[in-house]
Design an enzyme around this catalytic site. Sequence first.
Site, PDB file in Angstrom:
ATOM      1  N   ASP A 193       0.862  -1.193   0.000  1.00  0.00           N
ATOM      2  CA  ASP A 193       0.000   0.000   0.000  1.00  0.00           C
ATOM      3  C   ASP A 193       0.894   1.238   0.000  1.00  0.00           C
ATOM      4  O   ASP A 193       1.827   1.326   0.790  1.00  0.00           O
ATOM      5  CB  ASP A 193      -0.909  -0.016   1.246  1.00  0.00           C
ATOM      6  CG  ASP A 193      -2.033   0.991   1.145  1.00  0.00           C
ATOM      7  OD1 ASP A 193      -1.753   2.191   0.964  1.00  0.00           O
ATOM      8  OD2 ASP A 193      -3.204   0.586   1.245  1.00  0.00           O
ATOM      9  N   GLN A 198     -14.218   2.991   1.455  1.00  0.00           N
ATOM     10  CA  GLN A 198     -13.603   2.518   0.208  1.00  0.00           C
ATOM     11  C   GLN A 198     -13.240   3.708  -0.684  1.00  0.00           C
ATOM     12  O   GLN A 198     -14.074   4.596  -0.907  1.00  0.00           O
ATOM     13  CB  GLN A 198     -14.554   1.572  -0.548  1.00  0.00           C
ATOM     14  CG  GLN A 198     -13.890   0.897  -1.748  1.00  0.00           C
ATOM     15  CD  GLN A 198     -14.772  -0.165  -2.410  1.00  0.00           C
ATOM     16  OE1 GLN A 198     -15.976  -0.240  -2.152  1.00  0.00           O
ATOM     17  NE2 GLN A 198     -14.177  -0.974  -3.273  1.00  0.00           N
ATOM     18  N   HIS A 248     -10.337  -5.295  -2.835  1.00  0.00           N
ATOM     19  CA  HIS A 248      -8.997  -5.488  -2.271  1.00  0.00           C
ATOM     20  C   HIS A 248      -9.105  -5.785  -0.790  1.00  0.00           C
ATOM     21  O   HIS A 248     -10.038  -5.346  -0.119  1.00  0.00           O
ATOM     22  CB  HIS A 248      -8.108  -4.266  -2.507  1.00  0.00           C
ATOM     23  CG  HIS A 248      -8.701  -2.985  -2.006  1.00  0.00           C
ATOM     24  ND1 HIS A 248      -9.634  -2.274  -2.729  1.00  0.00           N
ATOM     25  CD2 HIS A 248      -8.523  -2.306  -0.854  1.00  0.00           C
ATOM     26  CE1 HIS A 248      -9.993  -1.199  -2.046  1.00  0.00           C
ATOM     27  NE2 HIS A 248      -9.343  -1.197  -0.898  1.00  0.00           N
ATOM     28  N   HIS A 304      -6.961  -5.515   2.795  1.00  0.00           N
ATOM     29  CA  HIS A 304      -5.812  -4.912   3.477  1.00  0.00           C
ATOM     30  C   HIS A 304      -5.236  -5.915   4.475  1.00  0.00           C
ATOM     31  O   HIS A 304      -5.986  -6.524   5.244  1.00  0.00           O
ATOM     32  CB  HIS A 304      -6.250  -3.691   4.295  1.00  0.00           C
ATOM     33  CG  HIS A 304      -6.819  -2.567   3.498  1.00  0.00           C
ATOM     34  ND1 HIS A 304      -6.099  -1.432   3.193  1.00  0.00           N
ATOM     35  CD2 HIS A 304      -8.058  -2.370   2.967  1.00  0.00           C
ATOM     36  CE1 HIS A 304      -6.862  -0.588   2.514  1.00  0.00           C
ATOM     37  NE2 HIS A 304      -8.056  -1.135   2.355  1.00  0.00           N
TER      38      HIS A 304
END
Length: 140
Positions: A33, A96, A102, A104
Amino acid sequence: MSDHSNCIFCGIVRGDIPAVRVYEDEHTAAFMDVQPASPGHTLVIPKAHAANLFEISAADLVATTLTTQRMARLVQKALAPDGIRIMQTNGAAAGQTVFHYHVHIIPMQDGQRLGAHGRERADPEVLKALAAKIQNALRP
Ligand code: AMP
Ligand code: ZN
């Protein structure tokens, strides 16, 4: 399926948008990220576009979940955090910001506040070093 012509994560899958990649297989990919909530914050995505949990196919959901487990194990082995938070958002109201499914993987330390995202872009060299450490954990 929603329009995804401008999807950032589809761009990463195609290789059009740079990312610090950690892992890839036929159906999924994992990368660091760029605005990590903590060092080692990793994202896992299906390669096929799906906006959220409601859209993703069963096969891609299974593949993404298995890659999430695999990556979480690597992060645990490489960075030895006190805990790992798994987070997934659906809709802007839920936080979001990228509308490609996705998951995390957020390493947590005792006493760390439960923030979803970091505020600052991480130094790419620091992300590369963390990715290498996580990848090295693949070795027996
Ligand atoms: P969410 O708020 O659950 O949609 O999370 C989106 C995440 O994607 C955030 O933590 C962002 O920091 C991260 N992100 C956005 N663009 C990129 C990118 N190009 N490469 C890596 N991570 C990104
Ligand atoms: Zn996409």
